[in-house]
Design a protein around this motif. Structure first.
Motif, short mmCIF file in Angstrom:
data_model
loop_
_atom_site.label_atom_id
_atom_site.label_comp_id
_atom_site.label_asym_id
_atom_site.label_seq_id
_atom_site.Cartn_x
_atom_site.Cartn_y
_atom_site.Cartn_z
N UNK A 1 0.84 -1.19 0.00
CA UNK A 1 0.00 0.00 0.00
C UNK A 1 0.88 1.25 0.00
N UNK A 2 1.98 1.19 0.74
CA UNK A 2 2.95 2.29 0.73
C UNK A 2 3.58 2.43 -0.65
N UNK A 3 3.92 1.29 -1.27
CA UNK A 3 4.50 1.31 -2.62
C UNK A 3 3.54 1.95 -3.61
N UNK A 4 2.24 1.61 -3.51
CA UNK A 4 1.24 2.20 -4.40
C UNK A 4 1.15 3.71 -4.19
N UNK A 5 1.22 4.14 -2.93
CA UNK A 5 1.17 5.58 -2.64
C UNK A 5 2.40 6.28 -3.21
N UNK A 6 3.58 5.67 -3.04
CA UNK A 6 4.80 6.27 -3.60
C UNK A 6 4.74 6.32 -5.12
N UNK A 7 4.20 5.25 -5.72
CA UNK A 7 4.07 5.23 -7.18
C UNK A 7 3.16 6.34 -7.67
N UNK A 8 2.08 6.60 -6.92
CA UNK A 8 1.18 7.70 -7.29
C UNK A 8 1.91 9.03 -7.21
N UNK A 9 2.78 9.18 -6.21
CA UNK A 9 3.57 10.40 -6.11
C UNK A 9 4.52 10.58 -7.28
N UNK A 10 5.15 9.49 -7.69
CA UNK A 10 6.06 9.55 -8.85
C UNK A 10 5.29 9.94 -10.10
N UNK A 11 4.09 9.36 -10.28
CA UNK A 11 3.28 9.70 -11.45
C UNK A 11 2.85 11.16 -11.44
N UNK A 12 2.52 11.69 -10.26
CA UNK A 12 2.09 13.08 -10.19
C UNK A 12 3.23 14.04 -10.53
N UNK A 13 4.45 13.66 -10.15
CA UNK A 13 5.61 14.48 -10.49
C UNK A 13 5.84 14.48 -12.00
N UNK A 14 5.70 13.30 -12.61
CA UNK A 14 5.92 13.20 -14.06
C UNK A 14 4.82 13.90 -14.84
N UNK A 15 3.60 13.92 -14.29
CA UNK A 15 2.48 14.57 -14.98
C UNK A 15 2.12 13.84 -16.25
N UNK A 16 1.64 14.60 -17.22
CA UNK A 16 1.18 14.02 -18.48
C UNK A 16 2.20 14.18 -19.60
N UNK A 17 3.40 14.62 -19.27
CA UNK A 17 4.44 14.75 -20.28
C UNK A 17 4.88 13.35 -20.71
N UNK A 18 4.78 13.01 -22.00
CA UNK A 18 4.97 11.62 -22.43
C UNK A 18 6.29 10.98 -22.00
N UNK A 19 7.40 11.67 -22.24
CA UNK A 19 8.70 11.08 -21.92
C UNK A 19 8.83 10.85 -20.42
N UNK A 20 8.46 11.85 -19.64
CA UNK A 20 8.54 11.71 -18.19
C UNK A 20 7.60 10.62 -17.67
N UNK A 21 6.43 10.52 -18.26
CA UNK A 21 5.46 9.51 -17.83
C UNK A 21 5.99 8.11 -18.11
N UNK A 22 6.62 7.91 -19.26
CA UNK A 22 7.20 6.60 -19.59
C UNK A 22 8.35 6.29 -18.65
N UNK A 23 9.22 7.27 -18.40
CA UNK A 23 10.34 7.06 -17.48
C UNK A 23 9.84 6.77 -16.07
N UNK A 24 8.83 7.52 -15.63
CA UNK A 24 8.27 7.29 -14.30
C UNK A 24 7.67 5.89 -14.21
N UNK A 25 6.98 5.47 -15.27
CA UNK A 25 6.43 4.13 -15.29
C UNK A 25 7.50 3.07 -15.18
N UNK A 26 8.62 3.27 -15.87
CA UNK A 26 9.72 2.31 -15.82
C UNK A 26 10.32 2.25 -14.41
N UNK A 27 10.48 3.40 -13.77
CA UNK A 27 11.01 3.44 -12.41
C UNK A 27 10.09 2.70 -11.45
N UNK A 28 8.79 2.95 -11.58
CA UNK A 28 7.81 2.29 -10.71
C UNK A 28 7.81 0.78 -10.93
N UNK A 29 7.86 0.36 -12.18
CA UNK A 29 7.83 -1.06 -12.51
C UNK A 29 9.05 -1.78 -11.91
N UNK A 30 10.24 -1.27 -12.21
CA UNK A 30 11.47 -1.92 -11.74
C UNK A 30 11.55 -1.88 -10.22
#
Length: 313
Positions: free
Chosen positions: A44-73
């Motif tokens: 649950x903490x990991x999900x909350x942190x992942x949501x924070x990472x996504x909010x920082x990346x926003x909707x900018x495509x490159x940042x969103x893809x990079x944020x997704x990769x960070x969260x996944x790994x």
């Protein structure tokens, strides 16, 4: 020095090694109930942190893809490390040798199921496309939904379903994990009780059944990602009541009764989504039964006794 020889990469690959992990004599494996509580809180903490990472990346495509990769790994590594530490075993449900084929198959299943659902909705003349879609938005959704699929499947199938199944058997675990999965989506902006119930039936049961059939987390991760990506990234619909997702390749426009369209929650709250996913769930459960992978409590009790005997012999 090649990338595969870097110390960090070697340690990461070591977490997913299928070589049996030797028991540490001074470390007692915690009970399933304690592990369930500890790991659920952690993720649950990991999900909350992942949501924070996504909010920082926003909707900018490159940042969103990079944020997704960070969260996944990061999420996969955290799960593997915790399982190896608390359960002292190889993380067989994340065998890297199965990752590519099962993610590919699961992704195709998820995209296919949503496409069939939306086709049925369109037949009734209640779906169309509007302006505002873009390839950049589609890429942003791709990155966002990769992180969402991984973190939610690790929590609900890797932790909740797997450990509850060991305590109660497959059938109770299917029901409980589906209810909890649906309840999580009540926090989304467009959430409704029916929408949460529907997503518990179609999403929670479907991915748990896929895990039961394969005993691998890669298949449910692929299905979850494929469905969400098709919903938001390709067809531009609301994903599980979340209207903050970037507009994908097209902007979906609905009209007509919410029983068909799902209303503000999105197609997942429509009757066609429930029916289509229920058929897929039935097929996965039939496969699990044919492979002898629907278990009762006695199966795990016998496994514990056998494991204790092999350790003392």
């Amino acid at each position: 020095m090649s990338r595969t020889s870097l110390p960090g990469t070697q340690r990461l690959k070591g977490l997913f090694s299928q070589t049996p992990t030797p028991l540490v004599p001074t470390r007692r494996v915690l009970s399933r109930g304690v592990r369930l509580a500890l790991m659920a809180v952690l993720f649950l903490v990991v999900i909350a942190l992942a949501a924070g990472v996504r909010s920082i990346a926003g909707h900018q495509p490159v940042l969103a893809v990079l944020a997704g990769a960070v969260v996944v790994v990061g999420s996969l590594a955290a799960y593997a490390a915790v399982v190896r530490a608390l359960e002292q075993r190889a993380v067989s449900e994340l065998d890297l040798a199965r990752a590519v084929p099962e993610l590919r198959t699961g992704g195709a299943v998820g995209v296919g199921l949503f496409t069939v659902t939306l086709t049925l909705i369109a037949i009734f003349g209640t779906y169309g496309s509007g302006s505002g879609g873009s390839i950049g938005g589609m890429l942003a959704v791709l990155g966002i939904m990769a992180g969402v699929a991984v973190t939610e499947e690790l929590l609900f199938r890797g932790v909740v379903f797997r450990l509850v199944e060991e305590l109660t058997g497959t059938r109770v675990a299917l029901a409980l994990s589906a209810v909890l999965f649906g309840a999580l989506h009540l926090v989304n902006d467009g959430a409704t009780v029916w929408g949460a119930l529907a997503i518990g039936i179609e999403g929670g049961l479907l991915t748990a059944a896929a895990y039961a059939a394969t005993r691998s987390l890669w298949m449910p991760i692929g299905i979850h990602w494929g469905w969400n990506f098709a919903s938001g990234g390709i067809f531009g619909t609301a994903v599980s009541g979340d209207d903050t997702t970037p507009v994908g390749l097209v902007r979906g426009v609905f009209s007509g009764p919410s029983a068909i369209t799902g209303g503000d929650f999105g197609p997942e709250a429509g009757i066609f989504s429930v029916l289509v996913c229920s058929v897929a769930t039935f097929l996965f459960l039939r496969t699990a039964r044919r492979r002898g992978r629907l278990y009762d409590r006695g199966h795990f009790r016998a496994a514990r006794v056998a494991g204790a005997e092999s350790t003392t012999s």
